[in-house]
Design a protein around this motif. Structure first.
Motif, mmCIF file in Angstrom:
data_model
loop_
_atom_site.group_PDB
_atom_site.id
_atom_site.type_symbol
_atom_site.label_atom_id
_atom_site.label_comp_id
_atom_site.label_asym_id
_atom_site.label_seq_id
_atom_site.Cartn_x
_atom_site.Cartn_y
_atom_site.Cartn_z
ATOM 1 N N VAL A 13 0.841 -1.325 0.034
ATOM 2 C CA VAL A 13 0.061 0.133 0.094
ATOM 3 C C VAL A 13 0.948 1.016 0.201
ATOM 4 O O VAL A 13 1.678 1.432 0.759
ATOM 5 C CB VAL A 13 -0.895 0.077 1.284
ATOM 6 C CG1 VAL A 13 -1.556 1.444 1.418
ATOM 7 C CG2 VAL A 13 -1.742 -1.197 1.255
ATOM 8 N N ALA A 27 -6.680 2.306 -0.234
ATOM 9 C CA ALA A 27 -5.475 2.057 0.737
ATOM 10 C C ALA A 27 -6.049 1.966 2.160
ATOM 11 O O ALA A 27 -5.859 1.312 2.751
ATOM 12 C CB ALA A 27 -4.635 3.019 0.470
ATOM 13 N N VAL A 89 -0.671 -6.082 5.270
ATOM 14 C CA VAL A 89 -0.477 -4.856 4.382
ATOM 15 C C VAL A 89 0.809 -4.270 4.623
ATOM 16 O O VAL A 89 1.476 -4.294 5.764
ATOM 17 C CB VAL A 89 -1.501 -3.487 5.119
ATOM 18 C CG1 VAL A 89 -1.131 -2.240 4.639
ATOM 19 C CG2 VAL A 89 -2.752 -4.097 4.510
ATOM 20 N N ILE A 119 -1.071 -1.221 -4.273
ATOM 21 C CA ILE A 119 -2.123 -0.067 -4.373
ATOM 22 C C ILE A 119 -1.375 1.023 -4.481
ATOM 23 O O ILE A 119 -0.430 1.540 -3.693
ATOM 24 C CB ILE A 119 -3.111 0.118 -3.076
ATOM 25 C CG1 ILE A 119 -3.847 -1.434 -3.066
ATOM 26 C CG2 ILE A 119 -3.913 1.234 -2.958
ATOM 27 C CD1 ILE A 119 -4.799 -1.440 -1.489
#
Ligand code: SAH
Length: 259
Positions: A13, A27, A89, A119
């Motif tokens: 992210v 995100a 993440v 992302i």
């Protein structure tokens, strides 16, 4: 895009340049689903506030010349956490694919057969440009922009010839410590000593600073102003645009039509 906890995957992210409201909606959704968040040093405090309380945080912060965790170990960590069934993440400053080693982390996941997605985030160059009203391209000033790393794998090995000069914008990431050698390298490549330069410190953050000078004075500027990391160096005519705007009539407050 729909994200769920406990789904054995890695999501890289982009956390943007600092301000939490510069994250993408996607995100924020990914963060909300995270079981584990693997963090960089560059991620801002208000972005960290978006991490759910139940998520485990692991910091792999890097500082210049002091890598707390070697890159392969970060890859191994992401893979191990995903294999344990977690939604992992990997939060990275700016954009994961601009000087973020995102490519290496994607490779590690793919090699291990772990599902991975990326992302995008607002890279420091885009954040700095917007926050200082300094377009990186402009029909009157620059029709080309390049991003380079000021300390990646040694300056001498990098060929920047042709990337800076009239009609071109060069954005240098991680260039602060090498500001002197960077200016010398550019001038040795034929750039005029009076080429405009700008340095944007902590772009998009409340204490952002913009300072400008000429290429021959780049190291002097950084020293005089005591510029600290993170900062970007921007070389080219667009560096003069914020000053030109400021010289125009100062922005007037628009009166409230109801008053
Ligand atoms: N992936 C990041 C870049 C990581 S390299 C991105 O896309 O922005 C780290 C460098 O990015 C720093 O040394 C600095 O040059 C730049 N940088 C990151 N955040 C910044 C900020 N808020 N203001 C100015 N420069 C920044």
């Amino acid at each position: 895009m729909d994200f769920r906890p406990n789904s054995a995957q890695v999501i890289l992210v982009g956390a943007g340049p600092g301000a939490a409201d510069l994250l993408t909606v996607r995100a924020v959704r990914a963060l909300a689903a995270a079981d584990v968040v693997v963090l960089d040093g560059l991620v801002g405090a208000d972005v960290l506030d978006l991490i759910p309380a139940r998520a485990r945080r692991i910091s792999v912060a890097k500082r210049r010349a002091r890598h707390t965790l070697p890159q392969e170990q970060i890859g191994d960590l992401l893979v191990a956490e995903a294999r344990a069934g977690h939604t992992v993440v990997r939060l990275k400053g700016g954009d994961p694919f601009i000087f973020g080693r995102g490519g290496e982390e994607v490779e590690a996941c793919v090699a291990a057969g772990v599902p991975v997605q990326v992302i995008p985030g607002i890279s420091a160059a885009n954040g700095a440009a917007a926050a200082t009203l300094m377009p990186l391209t402009h029909r009157d000033h620059a029709s080309m922009v390049s991003f380079v790393a000021g300390e990646c794998r040694g300056l001498a090995q990098q060929n920047w010839a042709g990337l800076a000069g009239k009609g071109r914008t060069l954005v240098i990431y991680m260039g602060l410590a090498g500001a002197g050698p960077i200016a010398e390298k550019l001038m040795a490549d034929g750039l005029a000593p009076d080429t405009p330069v700008a340095v944007v410190e902590r772009a998009t953050q409340p204490d952002q600073r913009l300072v400008t000078s000429l290429l021959a004075d780049l190291a002097g500027l950084v020293a005089r102003e005591a510029i600290a990391s993170p900062a970007l160096i921007i070389v080219g005519d667009v560096a003069t645009l914020p000053g030109r705007l400021a010289a125009l009539a100062p922005l007037k407050e628009i009166p409230c039509p109801a008053c």
